[in-house]
Design a protein around this motif. Sequence first.
Motif, PDB file in Angstrom:
ATOM      1  N   LYS A  30       0.804  -1.217   0.000  1.00  0.00           N
ATOM      2  CA  LYS A  30       0.000   0.000   0.000  1.00  0.00           C
ATOM      3  C   LYS A  30       0.841   1.273   0.000  1.00  0.00           C
ATOM      4  O   LYS A  30       0.472   2.253  -0.658  1.00  0.00           O
ATOM      5  CB  LYS A  30      -0.975  -0.007   1.180  1.00  0.00           C
ATOM      6  CG  LYS A  30      -2.159  -0.939   0.995  1.00  0.00           C
ATOM      7  CD  LYS A  30      -3.139  -0.829   2.158  1.00  0.00           C
ATOM      8  CE  LYS A  30      -4.336  -1.748   1.951  1.00  0.00           C
ATOM      9  NZ  LYS A  30      -5.296  -1.674   3.075  1.00  0.00           N
ATOM     10  N   PRO A  31       1.968   1.336   0.735  1.00  0.00           N
ATOM     11  CA  PRO A  31       2.788   2.550   0.666  1.00  0.00           C
ATOM     12  C   PRO A  31       3.258   2.867  -0.751  1.00  0.00           C
ATOM     13  O   PRO A  31       3.341   4.032  -1.139  1.00  0.00           O
ATOM     14  CB  PRO A  31       3.972   2.224   1.588  1.00  0.00           C
ATOM     15  CG  PRO A  31       3.415   1.272   2.572  1.00  0.00           C
ATOM     16  CD  PRO A  31       2.457   0.423   1.791  1.00  0.00           C
ATOM     17  N   LEU A  32       3.572   1.824  -1.542  1.00  0.00           N
ATOM     18  CA  LEU A  32       3.967   2.065  -2.923  1.00  0.00           C
ATOM     19  C   LEU A  32       2.802   2.614  -3.734  1.00  0.00           C
ATOM     20  O   LEU A  32       2.987   3.474  -4.611  1.00  0.00           O
ATOM     21  CB  LEU A  32       4.488   0.768  -3.559  1.00  0.00           C
ATOM     22  CG  LEU A  32       5.833   0.252  -3.034  1.00  0.00           C
ATOM     23  CD1 LEU A  32       6.169  -1.079  -3.679  1.00  0.00           C
ATOM     24  CD2 LEU A  32       6.940   1.259  -3.308  1.00  0.00           C
ATOM     25  N   ARG A  33       1.608   2.140  -3.448  1.00  0.00           N
ATOM     26  CA  ARG A  33       0.435   2.657  -4.162  1.00  0.00           C
ATOM     27  C   ARG A  33       0.172   4.110  -3.788  1.00  0.00           C
ATOM     28  O   ARG A  33      -0.251   4.907  -4.623  1.00  0.00           O
ATOM     29  CB  ARG A  33      -0.771   1.784  -3.838  1.00  0.00           C
ATOM     30  CG  ARG A  33      -0.654   0.381  -4.430  1.00  0.00           C
ATOM     31  CD  ARG A  33      -1.763  -0.534  -3.970  1.00  0.00           C
ATOM     32  NE  ARG A  33      -1.598  -1.884  -4.524  1.00  0.00           N
ATOM     33  CZ  ARG A  33      -2.315  -2.933  -4.161  1.00  0.00           C
ATOM     34  NH1 ARG A  33      -3.261  -2.793  -3.235  1.00  0.00           N
ATOM     35  NH2 ARG A  33      -2.094  -4.120  -4.704  1.00  0.00           N
ATOM     36  N   VAL A  34       0.422   4.454  -2.526  1.00  0.00           N
ATOM     37  CA  VAL A  34       0.293   5.853  -2.115  1.00  0.00           C
ATOM     38  C   VAL A  34       1.325   6.715  -2.851  1.00  0.00           C
ATOM     39  O   VAL A  34       1.019   7.838  -3.280  1.00  0.00           O
ATOM     40  CB  VAL A  34       0.466   5.989  -0.596  1.00  0.00           C
ATOM     41  CG1 VAL A  34       0.578   7.448  -0.178  1.00  0.00           C
ATOM     42  CG2 VAL A  34      -0.707   5.344   0.124  1.00  0.00           C
ATOM     43  N   ALA A  35       2.537   6.178  -3.011  1.00  0.00           N
ATOM     44  CA  ALA A  35       3.569   6.911  -3.746  1.00  0.00           C
ATOM     45  C   ALA A  35       3.145   7.145  -5.195  1.00  0.00           C
ATOM     46  O   ALA A  35       3.360   8.230  -5.759  1.00  0.00           O
ATOM     47  CB  ALA A  35       4.896   6.142  -3.697  1.00  0.00           C
ATOM     48  N   ILE A  36       2.521   6.132  -5.808  1.00  0.00           N
ATOM     49  CA  ILE A  36       2.023   6.287  -7.183  1.00  0.00           C
ATOM     50  C   ILE A  36       0.944   7.358  -7.231  1.00  0.00           C
ATOM     51  O   ILE A  36       0.957   8.239  -8.104  1.00  0.00           O
ATOM     52  CB  ILE A  36       1.471   4.948  -7.701  1.00  0.00           C
ATOM     53  CG1 ILE A  36       2.609   3.930  -7.857  1.00  0.00           C
ATOM     54  CG2 ILE A  36       0.758   5.141  -9.040  1.00  0.00           C
ATOM     55  CD1 ILE A  36       2.120   2.537  -8.184  1.00  0.00           C
ATOM     56  N   MET A  61       1.001  10.892  -9.273  1.00  0.00           N
ATOM     57  CA  MET A  61      -0.040  11.248 -10.242  1.00  0.00           C
ATOM     58  C   MET A  61      -0.682  12.589  -9.896  1.00  0.00           C
ATOM     59  O   MET A  61      -0.936  13.427 -10.778  1.00  0.00           O
ATOM     60  CB  MET A  61      -1.101  10.152 -10.289  1.00  0.00           C
ATOM     61  CG  MET A  61      -0.612   8.836 -10.877  1.00  0.00           C
ATOM     62  SD  MET A  61      -1.852   7.512 -10.800  1.00  0.00           S
ATOM     63  CE  MET A  61      -3.100   8.160 -11.898  1.00  0.00           C
ATOM     64  N   CYS A  62      -0.942  12.821  -8.603  1.00  0.00           N
ATOM     65  CA  CYS A  62      -1.520  14.107  -8.184  1.00  0.00           C
ATOM     66  C   CYS A  62      -0.573  15.257  -8.474  1.00  0.00           C
ATOM     67  O   CYS A  62      -1.001  16.333  -8.920  1.00  0.00           O
ATOM     68  CB  CYS A  62      -1.858  14.059  -6.693  1.00  0.00           C
ATOM     69  SG  CYS A  62      -3.247  12.991  -6.289  1.00  0.00           S
ATOM     70  N   SER A  63       0.723  15.043  -8.236  1.00  0.00           N
ATOM     71  CA  SER A  63       1.707  16.088  -8.518  1.00  0.00           C
ATOM     72  C   SER A  63       1.764  16.386 -10.009  1.00  0.00           C
ATOM     73  O   SER A  63       1.834  17.552 -10.428  1.00  0.00           O
ATOM     74  CB  SER A  63       3.088  15.660  -8.008  1.00  0.00           C
ATOM     75  OG  SER A  63       3.069  15.463  -6.617  1.00  0.00           O
ATOM     76  N   SER A  64       1.730  15.328 -10.829  1.00  0.00           N
ATOM     77  CA  SER A  64       1.749  15.517 -12.284  1.00  0.00           C
ATOM     78  C   SER A  64       0.498  16.253 -12.758  1.00  0.00           C
ATOM     79  O   SER A  64       0.570  17.169 -13.589  1.00  0.00           O
ATOM     80  CB  SER A  64       1.848  14.164 -12.991  1.00  0.00           C
ATOM     81  OG  SER A  64       3.029  13.500 -12.627  1.00  0.00           O
ATOM     82  N   PHE A  65      -0.654  15.868 -12.213  1.00  0.00           N
ATOM     83  CA  PHE A  65      -1.903  16.529 -12.585  1.00  0.00           C
ATOM     84  C   PHE A  65      -1.876  18.003 -12.188  1.00  0.00           C
ATOM     85  O   PHE A  65      -2.297  18.885 -12.961  1.00  0.00           O
ATOM     86  CB  PHE A  65      -3.077  15.824 -11.905  1.00  0.00           C
ATOM     87  CG  PHE A  65      -4.414  16.387 -12.271  1.00  0.00           C
ATOM     88  CD1 PHE A  65      -4.965  16.173 -13.527  1.00  0.00           C
ATOM     89  CD2 PHE A  65      -5.128  17.154 -11.349  1.00  0.00           C
ATOM     90  CE1 PHE A  65      -6.201  16.692 -13.866  1.00  0.00           C
ATOM     91  CE2 PHE A  65      -6.366  17.686 -11.674  1.00  0.00           C
ATOM     92  CZ  PHE A  65      -6.908  17.451 -12.945  1.00  0.00           C
ATOM     93  N   GLY A  66      -1.356  18.280 -11.006  1.00  0.00           N
ATOM     94  CA  GLY A  66      -1.224  19.671 -10.574  1.00  0.00           C
ATOM     95  C   GLY A  66      -0.298  20.458 -11.487  1.00  0.00           C
ATOM     96  O   GLY A  66      -0.560  21.625 -11.797  1.00  0.00           O
ATOM     97  N   PHE A 113       8.652  21.425  -3.297  1.00  0.00           N
ATOM     98  CA  PHE A 113       7.599  20.444  -3.090  1.00  0.00           C
ATOM     99  C   PHE A 113       7.800  19.218  -3.980  1.00  0.00           C
ATOM    100  O   PHE A 113       7.782  18.077  -3.513  1.00  0.00           O
ATOM    101  CB  PHE A 113       6.231  21.078  -3.370  1.00  0.00           C
ATOM    102  CG  PHE A 113       5.100  20.092  -3.365  1.00  0.00           C
ATOM    103  CD1 PHE A 113       4.638  19.560  -2.176  1.00  0.00           C
ATOM    104  CD2 PHE A 113       4.512  19.679  -4.553  1.00  0.00           C
ATOM    105  CE1 PHE A 113       3.595  18.642  -2.173  1.00  0.00           C
ATOM    106  CE2 PHE A 113       3.469  18.770  -4.564  1.00  0.00           C
ATOM    107  CZ  PHE A 113       3.016  18.241  -3.365  1.00  0.00           C
ATOM    108  N   LEU A 114       8.001  19.463  -5.275  1.00  0.00           N
ATOM    109  CA  LEU A 114       8.175  18.329  -6.195  1.00  0.00           C
ATOM    110  C   LEU A 114       9.451  17.564  -5.900  1.00  0.00           C
ATOM    111  O   LEU A 114       9.483  16.331  -5.979  1.00  0.00           O
ATOM    112  CB  LEU A 114       8.191  18.846  -7.638  1.00  0.00           C
ATOM    113  CG  LEU A 114       6.870  19.412  -8.151  1.00  0.00           C
ATOM    114  CD1 LEU A 114       7.035  19.940  -9.575  1.00  0.00           C
ATOM    115  CD2 LEU A 114       5.769  18.372  -8.101  1.00  0.00           C
ATOM    116  N   GLY A 115      10.524  18.288  -5.546  1.00  0.00           N
ATOM    117  CA  GLY A 115      11.765  17.607  -5.196  1.00  0.00           C
ATOM    118  C   GLY A 115      11.598  16.736  -3.967  1.00  0.00           C
ATOM    119  O   GLY A 115      12.119  15.611  -3.910  1.00  0.00           O
ATOM    120  N   GLY A 116      10.854  17.232  -2.962  1.00  0.00           N
ATOM    121  CA  GLY A 116      10.608  16.437  -1.763  1.00  0.00           C
ATOM    122  C   GLY A 116       9.799  15.192  -2.066  1.00  0.00           C
ATOM    123  O   GLY A 116      10.085  14.111  -1.553  1.00  0.00           O
ATOM    124  N   VAL A 117       8.753  15.342  -2.931  1.00  0.00           N
ATOM    125  CA  VAL A 117       7.946  14.192  -3.310  1.00  0.00           C
ATOM    126  C   VAL A 117       8.808  13.137  -4.001  1.00  0.00           C
ATOM    127  O   VAL A 117       8.723  11.934  -3.701  1.00  0.00           O
ATOM    128  CB  VAL A 117       6.781  14.623  -4.225  1.00  0.00           C
ATOM    129  CG1 VAL A 117       6.101  13.405  -4.841  1.00  0.00           C
ATOM    130  CG2 VAL A 117       5.773  15.458  -3.451  1.00  0.00           C
TER     131      VAL A 117
END
Length: 319
Positions: free
Chosen positions: A226-232, A236-241, A272-276
């Motif tokens: 599940k943690p890997l799915r959260v990372a995905i 995706m949310c970052s890319s959409f943003g 933010f993106l670098g941290g993600v």
Amino acid sequence: MKKRISFVIPCYRSENTITGVLDEIRSVMKDSETYDYEIVAVNDSSPDRVYEVLIYEQKKDNRITIIDLAKNAGKQSAVMAGFSMVSGEIVVCLDDDGQCPVQELWKLVDGIEDGYDIVMAQYGKKKQSLFRNMGSRMNSVMFHWLLDKPKNLQLSNFYAIKIFIVREMMQYRNPYPYLHGLMLRATQNILGVPMEERRRQIGKSGYTLRKLVAFWLDGLTGFSVKPLRVAIALGMCSSFGGIIYGIYLLFRRIRNVTVVTGWTSLMALMLFLGGVILVVLGLIGEYIGRIYICMNASPQYVIRHVEKNRYLKGNENDV
């Protein structure tokens, strides 16, 4: 014929407390007409004299089995080493520091006899620091999310467990065992019994911040993807943003809107993106590292020597 209870006690820096724990077990069990018992004490390569104290106690009580580990394996692995030597129908795990209320043992045993697979002590308020209490709450939330732990169940280190669950847990041969995760993976038939935890009278906890973080990561990455799915999802949310922000900048450019620009928004977005990215890479690296160590067949523990009690002679489990 009496049923047998096997007590498993991982020992580390407890030369001043372990005798009291053993005396309390003997006091609670001496008048039982239904249960016999054995004690499996695991010296987790403790730097103090706890091994010598255990040897002295065994000379007085031949129900004690002593497992001496060649190097410090950690509490979770030490308990697994203890599981490898138990012979009772019910296994009771407790700490070596005297905080577990052993006088409440029969509440755990009664729950087992009522049909539950695991019965855990439920402490209203744990006698530990605010930082560790916060960590315990985070741990509880994590296991509810990862392994569907009942919300009202509090995980603790004082519990009784049926032998068939112990045998199922022993099928886990990889490093980084996480006992509560192994329990929840095996059964949901768990009862919580309210008890009052004692305050630590001597010494302090051996869990440093580094060990607590490592312990939390064992639970986070050991039993679910599940943690890997959260990372995905986060990626995706970052890319959409980023796409939405790019469209917004394009419309501003088409409308020739002149805005005084600065570095603040740009730097905030980059941080933010670098941290993600770093968090996701670190999470993936943690999984890969654990896979690598498991492939190298790193042992959970290494036993230097075992001093057996009378019950295990001729009836020894595989180590």
